[in-house]
Design an enzyme around this catalytic site. Structure first.
Site, PDB file in Angstrom:
ATOM      1  N   ASP A   1     -32.743   1.505 -50.005  1.00 27.92           N
ATOM      2  CA  ASP A   1     -33.758   2.346 -49.361  1.00 27.92           C
ATOM      3  C   ASP A   1     -34.514   3.302 -50.279  1.00 27.92           C
ATOM      4  O   ASP A   1     -34.792   4.429 -49.896  1.00 27.92           O
ATOM      5  CB  ASP A   1     -33.095   3.143 -48.229  1.00 27.92           C
TER       6      ASP A   1
ATOM      7  N   ASP B   1     -39.294   1.415 -44.526  1.00 28.10           N
ATOM      8  CA  ASP B   1     -37.917   1.856 -44.312  1.00 28.10           C
ATOM      9  C   ASP B   1     -37.308   2.332 -45.618  1.00 28.10           C
ATOM     10  O   ASP B   1     -36.749   1.542 -46.377  1.00 28.10           O
ATOM     11  CB  ASP B   1     -37.091   0.708 -43.711  1.00 28.10           C
TER      12      ASP B   1
ATOM     13  N   LYS C   1     -28.375  -7.732 -42.680  1.00 29.90           N
ATOM     14  CA  LYS C   1     -28.062  -7.057 -43.930  1.00 29.90           C
ATOM     15  C   LYS C   1     -26.992  -7.852 -44.656  1.00 29.90           C
ATOM     16  O   LYS C   1     -26.255  -8.622 -44.032  1.00 29.90           O
ATOM     17  CB  LYS C   1     -27.560  -5.628 -43.637  1.00 29.90           C
TER      18      LYS C   1
ATOM     19  N   HIS D   1     -32.322  -5.743 -48.231  1.00 24.15           N
ATOM     20  CA  HIS D   1     -31.060  -6.195 -47.633  1.00 24.15           C
ATOM     21  C   HIS D   1     -30.536  -7.532 -48.140  1.00 24.15           C
ATOM     22  O   HIS D   1     -29.800  -8.220 -47.457  1.00 24.15           O
ATOM     23  CB  HIS D   1     -31.207  -6.285 -46.110  1.00 24.15           C
TER      24      HIS D   1
ATOM     25  N   ASP E   1     -35.534  -7.020 -44.032  1.00 24.18           N
ATOM     26  CA  ASP E   1     -35.664  -5.782 -44.811  1.00 24.18           C
ATOM     27  C   ASP E   1     -35.597  -6.180 -46.281  1.00 24.18           C
ATOM     28  O   ASP E   1     -34.641  -6.847 -46.710  1.00 24.18           O
ATOM     29  CB  ASP E   1     -34.529  -4.821 -44.428  1.00 24.18           C
TER      30      ASP E   1
ATOM     31  N   TRP F   1     -30.558  -2.727 -35.444  1.00 22.71           N
ATOM     32  CA  TRP F   1     -29.734  -2.929 -36.648  1.00 22.71           C
ATOM     33  C   TRP F   1     -28.383  -2.260 -36.406  1.00 22.71           C
ATOM     34  O   TRP F   1     -28.335  -1.138 -35.874  1.00 22.71           O
ATOM     35  CB  TRP F   1     -30.398  -2.303 -37.888  1.00 22.71           C
TER      36      TRP F   1
ATOM     37  N   ASP G   1     -28.383   0.283 -53.559  1.00 21.24           N
ATOM     38  CA  ASP G   1     -29.067   1.004 -52.487  1.00 21.24           C
ATOM     39  C   ASP G   1     -30.261   0.199 -51.999  1.00 21.24           C
ATOM     40  O   ASP G   1     -30.998  -0.380 -52.789  1.00 21.24           O
ATOM     41  CB  ASP G   1     -29.547   2.379 -52.978  1.00 21.24           C
TER      42      ASP G   1
ATOM     43  N   HIS H   1     -39.340  -4.911 -42.981  1.00 23.96           N
ATOM     44  CA  HIS H   1     -39.030  -3.540 -43.392  1.00 23.96           C
ATOM     45  C   HIS H   1     -39.294  -3.467 -44.884  1.00 23.96           C
ATOM     46  O   HIS H   1     -38.574  -4.081 -45.677  1.00 23.96           O
ATOM     47  CB  HIS H   1     -37.563  -3.199 -43.106  1.00 23.96           C
TER      48      HIS H   1
ATOM     49  N   GLU I   1     -32.273  -7.043 -37.064  1.00 13.63           N
ATOM     50  CA  GLU I   1     -32.341  -6.902 -38.526  1.00 13.63           C
ATOM     51  C   GLU I   1     -31.002  -7.196 -39.188  1.00 13.63           C
ATOM     52  O   GLU I   1     -29.984  -6.616 -38.842  1.00 13.63           O
ATOM     53  CB  GLU I   1     -32.779  -5.454 -38.853  1.00 13.63           C
TER      54      GLU I   1
HETATM   55  C1  RNT Z   1     -30.283   0.019 -42.499  1.00 10.48           C
HETATM   56  C2  RNT Z   1     -31.492  -0.649 -41.946  1.00 10.48           C
HETATM   57  C3  RNT Z   1     -32.190   0.100 -40.851  1.00 10.48           C
HETATM   58  C4  RNT Z   1     -32.221   1.583 -41.101  1.00 10.48           C
HETATM   59  C5  RNT Z   1     -33.038   2.358 -40.116  1.00 10.48           C
HETATM   60  C6  RNT Z   1     -32.780   3.816 -40.207  1.00 10.48           C
HETATM   61  O1  RNT Z   1     -29.781  -0.605 -43.602  1.00 10.48           O
HETATM   62  O2  RNT Z   1     -32.389  -0.925 -42.978  1.00 10.48           O
HETATM   63  O3  RNT Z   1     -33.452  -0.413 -40.663  1.00 10.48           O
HETATM   64  O4  RNT Z   1     -32.673   1.879 -42.377  1.00 10.48           O
HETATM   65  O5  RNT Z   1     -32.822   1.866 -38.847  1.00 10.48           O
HETATM   66 ZN    ZN Z   2     -34.371  -1.660 -42.453  1.00 13.42          ZN
END
Ligand code: RNT
Ligand code: ZN
Length: 428
Positions: free
Chosen positions: A304, A334, A236, A270, A267, A193, A302, A294, A234
């Site tokens: 995460d 994640d 985003k 994302h 993810d 990523w 956000d 993920h 990955e």
């Molecule tokens: C970041 C991605 C990625 C990270 C990790 C730490 O937006 O989701 O996967 O969170 O690599």
């Molecule tokens: Zn991720």
């Protein structure tokens, strides 16, 4: 004890009743327990220290579109502390899981080793630890939190020196991941990523994407044995400081994996806040053998937050079940929350992901399909609602005790004890 513990007898008794109810719907709970035991989550090491890592001469995370907020005491400061914390977390999560590492968790002794010079030997302690604990490892190049990422561009940088540095790093990481996979005799997923993007409207969206494609072509040129190394990328949509444009978008990588035979990583945080990745799974599986997820919880801007058992996570698990794809999906976690106890965060998120998986394994899916095929869409909807209140919790508790971990909220007592005896004794 602050939180109650449920007796083994009660759990067995409840399980017996639940088993009967599920069997009325044609679901065998013993089989489900056997299945879920073999579904690993890849637990991310970076929840334990707010994505800091152990690089020499570095003060933690800066820039690059990801950020852990909060300063709950007791964060792991050394590899030993991090491993110890992960062992604690894993002792409270049912099932057998993997650990997901990032390149900045290298152990280079007193030497400062630049990221493009990292070698498998810098992960020897991790490999030994994984062998001892009989767990698999996954890996990620760390292409952020670095002076050469400050411009906001890494593999898509127009600067040949910056780009080359990150290409060398990504190549080094493939070699490390391959060695890990070989040593542990279990394929190691190396997930890439990058944060590359722009805060405000770019005039040229195409050139950085062409550059990124060229960089990736260089990185993935070398062929590795897929028994030991699996490569994923990955995407985003936006990040902090890349609100207007992200080079590695969903469409970009979707095209890339299909032309190159890599694995796509979706993810769940994302995409647009109301856009779920659940509906993407079946489409990707038509063209791809495998898929990496993920699991995360997006909240406004956000991506995460700690995973909870919400509709999002449930519908992701449901899609995997309905596609009959548990053997094609890699589940990774994640999230990073530094504002609450980090062990609590790990355990809460992992248990929530597993509860989602368990509840869909227990779902009498055949009845939903039957109603759909008969064109009885009212029954399909009504059944979906009824299934939500089947006694999943009793099967969950049984899964916990069978795995030798506390059922119910009892695990929080263990965390409290560990916090007092270990975490709070760590100096800042
Ligand atoms: C970041 C991605 C990625 C990270 C990790 C730490 O937006 O989701 O996967 O969170 O690599
Ligand atoms: Zn991720």
């Amino acid at each position: 004890m602050k939180y109650p513990s449920i007796s083994k007898d009660k759990i067995e008794e409840n399980y017996g009743r639940a088993k009967e109810i599920y069997s009325l719907y044609g679901v065998n709970t013993d089989n489900v327990l056997n299945t879920i035991k073999n579904i690993p989550l890849s637990m991310h090491c970076w929840q334990g220290d707010d994505v800091t890592g152990f690089e020499k001469g570095k003060e933690g995370l800066t820039g690059g579109g990801i950020l852990a907020t909060g300063n709950f005491p007791g964060k792991a400061r050394t590899p030993e502390e991090l491993r110890m914390d992960m062992e604690k977390a894993m002792s409270l999560i049912p099932g057998k899981h993997r650990i997901n590492l990032h390149a900045v968790y290298a152990e280079t002794g007193d030497r400062e080793v630049t990221r493009d010079q990292l070698k498998p030997e810098h992960f020897k302690n991790w490999i030994d630890w994984a062998k001892k604990n009989k767990i698999g490892l996954d890996f990620n190049p760390t292409i952020f939190s670095h002076p050469l990422a400050d411009s906001g561009y890494t593999l898509a940088s127009r600067d040949r020196n910056i780009r080359s540095f990150w290409i060398r790093h990504a190549e080094a990481c493939r070699e490390i991941a391959f060695t890990i996979g070989k040593e542990l005799d279990s394929p190691c997923i190396n997930n890439l990523w990058i944060p590359d993007g722009s805060k405000d409207m770019p005039a040229d969206r195409l050139t950085p994407r062409k550059i990124l494609k060229d960089s990736l072509d260089e990185i993935y040129e070398k062929q590795y044995d897929s028994r030991y190394l699996l490569d994923s990328v990955e995407s985003k949509l936006f990040g902090i400081g890349s609100e207007a444009y992200v080079v590695g978008s969903h469409e970009f990588y979707l095209g890339y994996v299909f032309t190159k035979g890599l694995i796509l990583c979706l993810d769940s945080g994302h995409f647009h806040p109301t856009e779920s990745i659940a509906d993407k799974i079946s489409s990707v599986l038509i063209y791809s053998k495998e898929l990496l997820l993920h699991l995360s919880r997006g909240l406004r801007w956000d991506s995460d937050h700690v995973v909870t058992l919400n509709d999002q996570i449930f519908s992701i698990a449901q899609e995997v079940k309905h596609c009959n794809a548990f053997n094609r999906i890699h589940f990774a976690l994640d999230f990073f929350d530094a504002s609450i106890n980090r062990i609590t965060a790990w355990v809460t998120g992992s248990r929530a992901a597993l509860k989602a998986i368990l509840s869909v394994l227990l779902e009498p899916t055949h009845l939903l399909i039957q109603a759909e095929e008969e064109g009885n869409l009212g029954d399909r909807l009504a059944l979906l609602e009824e299934f939500k209140t089947l006694p999943m919790g009793s099967v969950w508790d049984k899964f916990c005790i069978e795995s030798g971990v506390p059922a119910g909220s009892e695990w929080l007592n263990n965390v409290e004890e560990y916090t007092e005896n270990v975490l709070l004794k760590r100096e800042k």
